[in-house]
Scaffold this active site. Structure first.
Site, PDB file in Angstrom:
ATOM      1  N   ASP A  31      34.735 -21.700  33.359  1.00 19.69           N
ATOM      2  CA  ASP A  31      33.711 -22.737  33.307  1.00 19.69           C
ATOM      3  C   ASP A  31      34.183 -23.937  34.115  1.00 19.69           C
ATOM      4  OD1 ASP A  31      31.596 -24.607  32.294  1.00 19.69           O
ATOM      5  OD2 ASP A  31      31.291 -22.996  30.845  1.00 19.69           O
ATOM      6  N   ARG A  35      28.160 -28.438  31.882  1.00 17.93           N
ATOM      7  CA  ARG A  35      27.224 -28.698  30.789  1.00 17.93           C
ATOM      8  C   ARG A  35      27.585 -29.985  30.056  1.00 17.93           C
ATOM      9  NH1 ARG A  35      24.265 -30.450  28.321  1.00 17.93           N
ATOM     10  NH2 ARG A  35      22.883 -29.731  26.654  1.00 17.93           N
ATOM     11  N   ASP A  74      34.547 -23.587  39.685  1.00 22.54           N
ATOM     12  CA  ASP A  74      33.112 -23.550  39.972  1.00 22.54           C
ATOM     13  C   ASP A  74      32.773 -22.261  40.699  1.00 22.54           C
ATOM     14  OD1 ASP A  74      30.478 -24.076  40.793  1.00 22.54           O
ATOM     15  OD2 ASP A  74      30.895 -26.209  41.084  1.00 22.54           O
ATOM     16  N   ARG A 100      20.865 -24.110  32.838  1.00 21.69           N
ATOM     17  CA  ARG A 100      19.948 -23.268  32.071  1.00 21.69           C
ATOM     18  C   ARG A 100      18.659 -23.932  31.609  1.00 21.69           C
ATOM     19  NH1 ARG A 100      19.863 -24.684  26.816  1.00 21.69           N
ATOM     20  NH2 ARG A 100      21.646 -25.749  25.876  1.00 21.69           N
ATOM     21  N   THR A 144      16.189 -14.360  31.905  1.00 22.95           N
ATOM     22  CA  THR A 144      15.318 -15.061  30.969  1.00 22.95           C
ATOM     23  C   THR A 144      13.943 -14.412  30.957  1.00 22.95           C
ATOM     24  OG1 THR A 144      14.129 -17.145  30.578  1.00 22.95           O
ATOM     25  CG2 THR A 144      14.843 -16.730  32.821  1.00 22.95           C
ATOM     26  N   SER A 179       9.129 -22.670  36.347  1.00 25.60           N
ATOM     27  CA  SER A 179       9.907 -23.856  36.717  1.00 25.60           C
ATOM     28  C   SER A 179      10.871 -23.471  37.828  1.00 25.60           C
ATOM     29  CB  SER A 179      10.702 -24.387  35.520  1.00 25.60           C
ATOM     30  OG  SER A 179      11.787 -23.518  35.214  1.00 25.60           O
ATOM     31  N   TYR A 181      14.002 -23.753  37.624  1.00 23.55           N
ATOM     32  CA  TYR A 181      15.071 -23.018  36.941  1.00 23.55           C
ATOM     33  C   TYR A 181      14.706 -21.543  36.818  1.00 23.55           C
ATOM     34  CZ  TYR A 181      17.009 -20.728  32.848  1.00 23.55           C
ATOM     35  OH  TYR A 181      17.548 -19.797  31.999  1.00 23.55           O
ATOM     36  N   HIS A 182      13.505 -21.254  36.307  1.00 34.43           N
ATOM     37  CA  HIS A 182      13.109 -19.858  36.148  1.00 34.43           C
ATOM     38  C   HIS A 182      13.038 -19.149  37.504  1.00 34.43           C
ATOM     39  CE1 HIS A 182      11.556 -21.493  32.235  1.00 34.43           C
ATOM     40  NE2 HIS A 182      12.170 -20.405  31.829  1.00 34.43           N
ATOM     41  N   LYS A 185      16.377 -17.817  38.449  1.00 32.56           N
ATOM     42  CA  LYS A 185      16.692 -16.565  37.756  1.00 32.56           C
ATOM     43  C   LYS A 185      16.002 -15.378  38.425  1.00 32.56           C
ATOM     44  CE  LYS A 185      19.112 -17.923  34.058  1.00 32.56           C
ATOM     45  NZ  LYS A 185      20.416 -17.360  33.657  1.00 32.56           N
ATOM     46  N   GLN A 208      16.357 -12.803  28.443  1.00 38.86           N
ATOM     47  CA  GLN A 208      16.474 -13.296  27.079  1.00 38.86           C
ATOM     48  C   GLN A 208      15.363 -14.268  26.711  1.00 38.86           C
ATOM     49  OE1 GLN A 208      20.288 -14.187  24.726  1.00 38.86           O
ATOM     50  NE2 GLN A 208      19.901 -16.049  25.845  1.00 38.86           N
ATOM     51  N   LEU A 239      12.431 -25.022  18.565  1.00 36.40           N
ATOM     52  CA  LEU A 239      12.804 -24.745  17.180  1.00 36.40           C
ATOM     53  C   LEU A 239      13.820 -25.752  16.664  1.00 36.40           C
ATOM     54  CD1 LEU A 239      12.690 -23.000  14.669  1.00 36.40           C
ATOM     55  CD2 LEU A 239      14.359 -21.483  15.707  1.00 36.40           C
TER      56      LEU A 239
END
Length: 395
Positions: A31, A35, A74, A100, A144, A179, A181-182, A185, A208, A239
């Site tokens: 990592d 984040r 990285d 993410r 995703t 988006s 981001y999506h 992916k 996911q 949630l």
């Protein structure tokens, strides 16, 4: 089995590494701690305090007697990525190492560019490193469900059999991401499929759903092993936000009509899915796709479950939806592959009763109420989100 977990400092990467180690695998994590940097940039913190990676690794050794090796670097650095894989020589690489959050990618141009560069280039470097070091390495990549969007047909597990003008073929399921981001992916999935088809690599793409929960059988063994609990409007899930709002006695903020439906999965099921996929690898040349979710609920239904599980009272406040998404849509997802491998799913209501309210109640004094209000508008390319230092998003 030797397993390298990329993004091992993150919400899912850390409990996955613990779960795999506890199951007897030799585990390393990598990592760059980006984040944690996003928290600093946005002025928010995990509801549950988290320790540094070194403290986490040391605590796991004390608790379990097992070691987890960790690499700081990285994935966008191709030299680091290749040498790390060459040194550890994994049988399996579990890839969580990406930015993410959809809202983060929609803040402005800089955040969109950063997200796509970080995610797509990092994954390309992993693919090239596998090809160079050992093409037999199995890549387990976290995708995703957001790649699919909400098509008006059943969502298959990655592939679609089509008939057109009297001819038939099998193609990757059409993608309609919501988006930048999506979109990153989607680019990953196409790049990985290409590498499998052309270079003969082996990969499992795990599309996911929304993950909930904060505790696993390993993280509860010591407070120093805790993983994140994100609730803010940029990185938090709906949630988590609802649970905290209920505990604080605030209305549950539903975006739009609340009819938007999504796939969900418990964090305990996420780490088990990774184990199952790792221990039953794809064959050489195969791009295998599993839809990693256990149930589907609309936002309004999630609010109803939270309100019903909470011992007090919980009202609902409807807000204008800052996202561009269909309010009413069809949503039917095939997700049988992981169950066939042995997954025994937890249900949302069980987790709420067992864990989420207890965690939220314990750390309620750490809540930043203002951070839960939506601050990124999909229609505005430069959203007035609270940011400490814009330059941090570009490095």
């Amino acid at each position: 089995m030797r397993i390298l977990v990329l993004g091992g400092d993150g919400y899912l990467g850390w409990p996955t590494a613990l779960h795999l180690s506890d199951c007897g695998h030799e585990v390393a994590v990598a990592d760059n701690c980006a984040r944690r940097g996003y928290d600093h940039e946005l002025g928010v913190d995990s509801l549950v305090p988290i320790e540094s990676m070194q403290v986490r690794v040391d605590a796991w050794r004390e608790v379990s007697g097992r070691s987890i090796e960790w690499y700081f670097g990285d994935l966008v650095d191709a030299g680091f990525t290749t040498e790390m894989i060459r040194e550890f020589r994994p049988d399996t690489i579990v890839h969580f190492g990406e930015q993410r959050a959809a809202p983060y990618s929609m803040i402005d141009r800089a955040h969109a560019v950063y997200t796509q560069h970080n995610n797509v280039v990092g994954t390309l470097n992993v693919l090239f490193a596998i090809r160079e070091v050992d093409p037999e390495i199995h890549l387990v990549k976290l995708g995703t469900m957001g790649e699919y969007g909400t098509p008006n047909i059943d969502i298959e597990e990655g592939w679609l059999d089509v008939e057109h003008n009297g001819r038939r073929d099998r193609v990757l399921f059409p993608k309609k991401p919501g988006s930048f981001y999506h979109l990153s992916k989607v680019h990953d999935s196409h790049n990985i499929e290409f590498a499998c088809r052309v270079w003969g690599l082996r990969a499992t793409d795990l599309n996911q759903g929304v993950v909930y929960g904060q505790e696993t059988a390993q993280t509860v063994r010591d407070a120093r092993l805790a993983t994140r609990f994100d609730y803010d409007a940029v990185f938090g899930t709906v949630l988590n936000r609802f649970v905290i709002q209920a505990v604080l006695g605030h209305p549950l903020t539903v975006y739009g009509s609340g009819s938007q439906t999504r796939g969900l999965i418990d964090v305990r099921d996420t780490v088990e899915c990774i184990r199952l996929a790792s221990e039953s690898p794809a064959v050489a040349g195969e791009f295998r796709v599993f839809n990693q979710m256990t149930e589907s609920l609309s936002v309004a239904e999630i609010a109803k479950v939270v309100a019903g599980a909470f011992e007090g009272s919980a009202s609902v406040e409807q807000l204008d939806n800052p996202r561009v998404e269909q309010a009413e849509h069809y949503y039917n997802v095939r997700h049988t592959g992981l169950v066939e491998l042995g997954l025994q799913p937890h249900l949302l209501s069980e987790t709420l009763i067992e864990s989420l309210f207890r965690v939220a109640q314990r750390y309620r004094d750490r809540v930043d109420v203002a951070a839960m209000r939506p601050s990124v508008d999909w229609r505005a390319p430069s959203s007035p989100v609270r940011v400490r230092d814009d330059s941090a998003a570009q490095g």
